[in-house]
Design a protein around this motif. Structure first.
Motif, PDB file in Angstrom:
ATOM      1  N   ASN A   8      13.963   4.698  -6.544  1.00 19.95           N
ATOM      2  CA  ASN A   8      13.347   5.993  -6.231  1.00 19.95           C
ATOM      3  C   ASN A   8      12.484   5.898  -4.974  1.00 19.95           C
ATOM      4  OD1 ASN A   8      14.540   7.213  -8.434  1.00 19.95           O
ATOM      5  ND2 ASN A   8      12.758   7.009  -9.761  1.00 19.95           N
ATOM      6  N   PHE A   9      11.805   4.776  -4.808  1.00 23.23           N
ATOM      7  CA  PHE A   9      10.978   4.572  -3.624  1.00 23.23           C
ATOM      8  C   PHE A   9      11.842   4.541  -2.362  1.00 23.23           C
ATOM      9  CE2 PHE A   9       8.529   1.452  -0.866  1.00 23.23           C
ATOM     10  CZ  PHE A   9       7.623   2.403  -0.409  1.00 23.23           C
ATOM     11  N   ILE A  10      12.991   3.873  -2.441  1.00 23.97           N
ATOM     12  CA  ILE A  10      13.903   3.813  -1.293  1.00 23.97           C
ATOM     13  C   ILE A  10      14.396   5.213  -0.944  1.00 23.97           C
ATOM     14  CG2 ILE A  10      16.154   2.979  -0.500  1.00 23.97           C
ATOM     15  CD1 ILE A  10      15.650   0.466  -2.239  1.00 23.97           C
ATOM     16  N   SER A  11      14.781   5.977  -1.962  1.00 22.33           N
ATOM     17  CA  SER A  11      15.252   7.345  -1.744  1.00 22.33           C
ATOM     18  C   SER A  11      14.150   8.208  -1.126  1.00 22.33           C
ATOM     19  CB  SER A  11      15.712   7.949  -3.068  1.00 22.33           C
ATOM     20  OG  SER A  11      16.153   9.279  -2.888  1.00 22.33           O
ATOM     21  N   TYR A  12      12.942   8.028  -1.613  1.00 22.57           N
ATOM     22  CA  TYR A  12      11.788   8.783  -1.097  1.00 22.57           C
ATOM     23  C   TYR A  12      11.562   8.475   0.388  1.00 22.57           C
ATOM     24  CZ  TYR A  12       6.770   9.562  -0.241  1.00 22.57           C
ATOM     25  OH  TYR A  12       5.560   9.925   0.293  1.00 22.57           O
ATOM     26  N   MET A  13      11.626   7.202   0.758  1.00 20.85           N
ATOM     27  CA  MET A  13      11.411   6.826   2.156  1.00 20.85           C
ATOM     28  C   MET A  13      12.492   7.400   3.067  1.00 20.85           C
ATOM     29  SD  MET A  13       9.988   2.890   2.123  1.00 20.85           S
ATOM     30  CE  MET A  13      11.332   2.191   1.127  1.00 20.85           C
ATOM     31  N   LYS A  34       0.840  -1.204   0.000  1.00 19.05           N
ATOM     32  CA  LYS A  34       0.000   0.000   0.000  1.00 19.05           C
ATOM     33  C   LYS A  34       0.873   1.252   0.000  1.00 19.05           C
ATOM     34  CE  LYS A  34      -1.606   1.664   3.740  1.00 19.05           C
ATOM     35  NZ  LYS A  34      -2.266   1.909   5.042  1.00 19.05           N
ATOM     36  N   TYR A  35       1.944   1.259   0.819  1.00 20.02           N
ATOM     37  CA  TYR A  35       2.854   2.403   0.850  1.00 20.02           C
ATOM     38  C   TYR A  35       3.519   2.600  -0.519  1.00 20.02           C
ATOM     39  CZ  TYR A  35       2.409   1.928   5.930  1.00 20.02           C
ATOM     40  OH  TYR A  35       1.923   1.840   7.213  1.00 20.02           O
ATOM     41  N   PHE A  36       3.890   1.498  -1.154  1.00 21.96           N
ATOM     42  CA  PHE A  36       4.535   1.577  -2.458  1.00 21.96           C
ATOM     43  C   PHE A  36       3.557   2.123  -3.499  1.00 21.96           C
ATOM     44  CE2 PHE A  36       5.844  -0.655  -6.478  1.00 21.96           C
ATOM     45  CZ  PHE A  36       6.977   0.105  -6.703  1.00 21.96           C
ATOM     46  N   LYS A  37       2.303   1.669  -3.464  1.00 20.72           N
ATOM     47  CA  LYS A  37       1.294   2.142  -4.414  1.00 20.72           C
ATOM     48  C   LYS A  37       1.025   3.636  -4.232  1.00 20.72           C
ATOM     49  CE  LYS A  37      -2.328  -0.455  -3.977  1.00 20.72           C
ATOM     50  NZ  LYS A  37      -3.697  -0.956  -4.312  1.00 20.72           N
ATOM     51  N   GLU A  38       1.016   4.092  -2.979  1.00 18.70           N
ATOM     52  CA  GLU A  38       0.817   5.522  -2.721  1.00 18.70           C
ATOM     53  C   GLU A  38       1.957   6.336  -3.321  1.00 18.70           C
ATOM     54  OE1 GLU A  38       0.497   5.692   1.495  1.00 18.70           O
ATOM     55  OE2 GLU A  38      -1.603   5.016   1.546  1.00 18.70           O
ATOM     56  N   PHE A  39       3.158   5.772  -3.306  1.00 18.61           N
ATOM     57  CA  PHE A  39       4.313   6.471  -3.872  1.00 18.61           C
ATOM     58  C   PHE A  39       4.220   6.562  -5.397  1.00 18.61           C
ATOM     59  CE2 PHE A  39       8.466   5.783  -5.976  1.00 18.61           C
ATOM     60  CZ  PHE A  39       9.016   7.048  -5.765  1.00 18.61           C
ATOM     61  N   ILE A  40       3.911   5.444  -6.080  1.00 17.01           N
ATOM     62  CA  ILE A  40       3.895   5.465  -7.544  1.00 17.01           C
ATOM     63  C   ILE A  40       2.627   6.130  -8.089  1.00 17.01           C
ATOM     64  CG2 ILE A  40       5.437   3.493  -7.819  1.00 17.01           C
ATOM     65  CD1 ILE A  40       3.050   1.695  -8.213  1.00 17.01           C
ATOM     66  N   GLY A  41       1.555   6.117  -7.316  1.00 14.98           N
ATOM     67  CA  GLY A  41       0.369   6.857  -7.690  1.00 14.98           C
ATOM     68  C   GLY A  41      -0.499   6.255  -8.777  1.00 14.98           C
ATOM     69  N   LYS A  42      -0.146   5.090  -9.288  1.00 17.00           N
ATOM     70  CA  LYS A  42      -0.948   4.451 -10.347  1.00 17.00           C
ATOM     71  C   LYS A  42      -0.554   2.992 -10.466  1.00 17.00           C
ATOM     72  CE  LYS A  42       2.273   5.288 -14.173  1.00 17.00           C
ATOM     73  NZ  LYS A  42       2.410   5.684 -15.579  1.00 17.00           N
ATOM     74  N   ASP A  43      -1.362   2.252 -11.210  1.00 17.95           N
ATOM     75  CA  ASP A  43      -1.000   0.874 -11.518  1.00 17.95           C
ATOM     76  C   ASP A  43       0.059   0.885 -12.616  1.00 17.95           C
ATOM     77  OD1 ASP A  43      -0.997  -1.844 -11.414  1.00 17.95           O
ATOM     78  OD2 ASP A  43      -3.029  -2.133 -12.207  1.00 17.95           O
ATOM     79  N   LEU A  44       0.914  -0.116 -12.653  1.00 22.47           N
ATOM     80  CA  LEU A  44       1.976  -0.195 -13.666  1.00 22.47           C
ATOM     81  C   LEU A  44       1.781  -1.407 -14.548  1.00 22.47           C
ATOM     82  CD1 LEU A  44       5.165   0.526 -11.461  1.00 22.47           C
ATOM     83  CD2 LEU A  44       3.768   2.191 -12.710  1.00 22.47           C
ATOM     84  N   ASN A  45       2.082  -1.251 -15.834  1.00 25.85           N
ATOM     85  CA  ASN A  45       2.121  -2.431 -16.692  1.00 25.85           C
ATOM     86  C   ASN A  45       3.504  -3.058 -16.599  1.00 25.85           C
ATOM     87  OD1 ASN A  45       3.912  -1.227 -18.635  1.00 25.85           O
ATOM     88  ND2 ASN A  45       2.175  -0.120 -19.508  1.00 25.85           N
ATOM     89  N   ARG A  46       3.681  -4.206 -17.215  1.00 25.90           N
ATOM     90  CA  ARG A  46       4.934  -4.948 -17.074  1.00 25.90           C
ATOM     91  C   ARG A  46       6.151  -4.137 -17.496  1.00 25.90           C
ATOM     92  NH1 ARG A  46       7.674  -7.678 -20.710  1.00 25.90           N
ATOM     93  NH2 ARG A  46       5.977  -7.701 -22.230  1.00 25.90           N
ATOM     94  N   ASN A  47       6.034  -3.375 -18.555  1.00 27.77           N
ATOM     95  CA  ASN A  47       7.184  -2.617 -19.072  1.00 27.77           C
ATOM     96  C   ASN A  47       7.568  -1.446 -18.172  1.00 27.77           C
ATOM     97  OD1 ASN A  47       7.424  -4.277 -21.359  1.00 27.77           O
ATOM     98  ND2 ASN A  47       5.877  -3.091 -22.473  1.00 27.77           N
ATOM     99  N   GLU A  48       6.648  -1.013 -17.311  1.00 23.30           N
ATOM    100  CA  GLU A  48       6.938   0.117 -16.429  1.00 23.30           C
ATOM    101  C   GLU A  48       7.562  -0.319 -15.105  1.00 23.30           C
ATOM    102  OE1 GLU A  48       3.549   3.427 -17.398  1.00 23.30           O
ATOM    103  OE2 GLU A  48       2.842   1.536 -16.503  1.00 23.30           O
ATOM    104  N   ILE A  49       7.598  -1.610 -14.847  1.00 26.58           N
ATOM    105  CA  ILE A  49       8.180  -2.119 -13.598  1.00 26.58           C
ATOM    106  C   ILE A  49       9.690  -2.218 -13.782  1.00 26.58           C
ATOM    107  CG2 ILE A  49       8.213  -4.017 -11.937  1.00 26.58           C
ATOM    108  CD1 ILE A  49       5.379  -4.726 -12.924  1.00 26.58           C
ATOM    109  N   SER A  50      10.417  -1.288 -13.175  1.00 24.48           N
ATOM    110  CA  SER A  50      11.867  -1.218 -13.393  1.00 24.48           C
ATOM    111  C   SER A  50      12.608  -1.052 -12.071  1.00 24.48           C
ATOM    112  CB  SER A  50      12.203  -0.028 -14.301  1.00 24.48           C
ATOM    113  OG  SER A  50      11.886   1.193 -13.648  1.00 24.48           O
TER     114      SER A  50
END
Length: 324
Positions: free
Chosen positions: A79-84, A57-73
């Motif tokens: 970036n999420f680690i840096s944000y936290m 849930k915390y990760f989803k709040e950070f990315i703000g949307k659902d991702l397709n397979r090609n967007e999962i990088s």
């Protein structure tokens, strides 16, 4: 006749099958739903499932949307680690809890052929200072108890919970799962059921006479609720771990404890340290904590220089050598 030479094949980390070339097209949310369904089928503890759900849930709040397979990088997770760390200012310990659950999820995605790259191998827990486990001093504990209004049901309940956390050194997930039927006040023990412990092994934790007295009063106070759950909200529902964490944060602020986190796990650390400081042995402590290895117990009993000096003064080898 010469024996045929055996060929040696190097196995890759990911088994190659006839379907490997066609990746399964799912969104990140769909992948996670499959992950959770699999973990539930593996009979993971409810607490572990809850951790996965909350951290995703915390990760989803950070990315703000659902991702397709090609967007999962890999970049998304870095970036999420840096944000936290730098925007949310979370402790490295908290960040690592979230990283570990996400890595387990992404590893599952890779092995299930949802994504092509082993992203989980390249974002790892961050380094933490050696002394990351905090504990409260006796004075800080007194400050904390002084701000709790015992005239109110919730205040009295919270005081009893804190004493049980300190006395038994149980995890918050173990405490909120306690039933009245688990408590044996005459013998002075609480039984923790295997399904509610981190190790999935039942254990018995002892209670001191002070805790037994207050717990007896609390159980009599809550008889009218007619619930087998031990710790209840003001309207008779089982109190949640998140609710009690919020209560502790509030008390910590009210008591003016600014440089330490007042959390359920802090009481586990504090109880373990005070147990040793009061003369308890590490072997009985290991059994109470429910750890299989002594190296984990060592982490719980990190002493300050003043703690060591006080213990040395009490137990110096020179005691008994000279008359006082």
């Amino acid at each position: 006749m010469n024996k045929p030479t055996l060929r040696k094949f190097k196995r890759s980390k990911k088994q190659v099958t006839s379907t490997t070339n066609s990746l399964i097209e799912l969104t990140l949310n769909e992948m996670f739903n499959n992950f959770i369904a699999t973990k539930r089928a593996e009979a993971l503890a409810p607490r572990t499932i809850s951790d996965h759900l909350n951290n995703f849930k915390y990760f989803k709040e950070f990315i703000g949307k659902d991702l397709n397979r090609n967007e999962i990088s890999l970049e998304v997770f870095r970036n999420f680690i840096s944000y936290m760390l730098h925007e949310k200012n979370l402790s490295p310990v908290t960040v690592n809890v979230r990283i570990r659950t996400l890595r387990a999820f992404i590893r599952f995605c890779y092995l299930e052929n949802y994504i092509d790259d082993p992203i989980h191998e390249n974002f790892k827990p961050v380094k933490t200072p050696q002394d990351t486990i905090e504990s409260l001093t006796i004075n800080e504990l007194k400050q904390l108890f002084s701000v709790i209004d015992e005239e109110m049901y919730t205040g009295f309940r919270d005081k009893v919970i804190i004493l049980v956390l300190l006395d038994t050194m149980v995890r918050i997930s173990e405490l909120v799962a306690m039933k009245r039927s688990n408590v044996d006040l005459s013998s002075g023990f609480i039984k923790l059921e295997a399904m509610d412990t981190k190790t999935r092994r039942s254990r018995i934790v002892p209670l001191s006479s002070k805790t037994i007295k207050l717990l007896t009063d609390y159980i009599e106070e809550t008889n009218d609720f007619g619930s087998d759950d031990l710790f209840l909200t003001y309207d008779g529902r089982n109190i949640s771990a998140s609710t009690f964490r919020e209560r502790l944060t509030y008390y910590g602020e009210l008591a003016g404890i600014k440089n330490k986190r007042v959390s359920p796990h802090t009481f586990r650390h504090t109880g373990a340290l005070l147990y040793i400081m009061n003369g308890g042995d590490p072997f009985s402590l290991q059994k109470i904590l429910g750890h299989g290895h002594m190296n984990m117990v060592r982490k719980y009993i990190q002493m300050t220089n003043m703690d060591v000096r006080r213990q040395h003064n009490n137990f110096t080898p020179l005691n008994g050598l000279f008359k006082k």
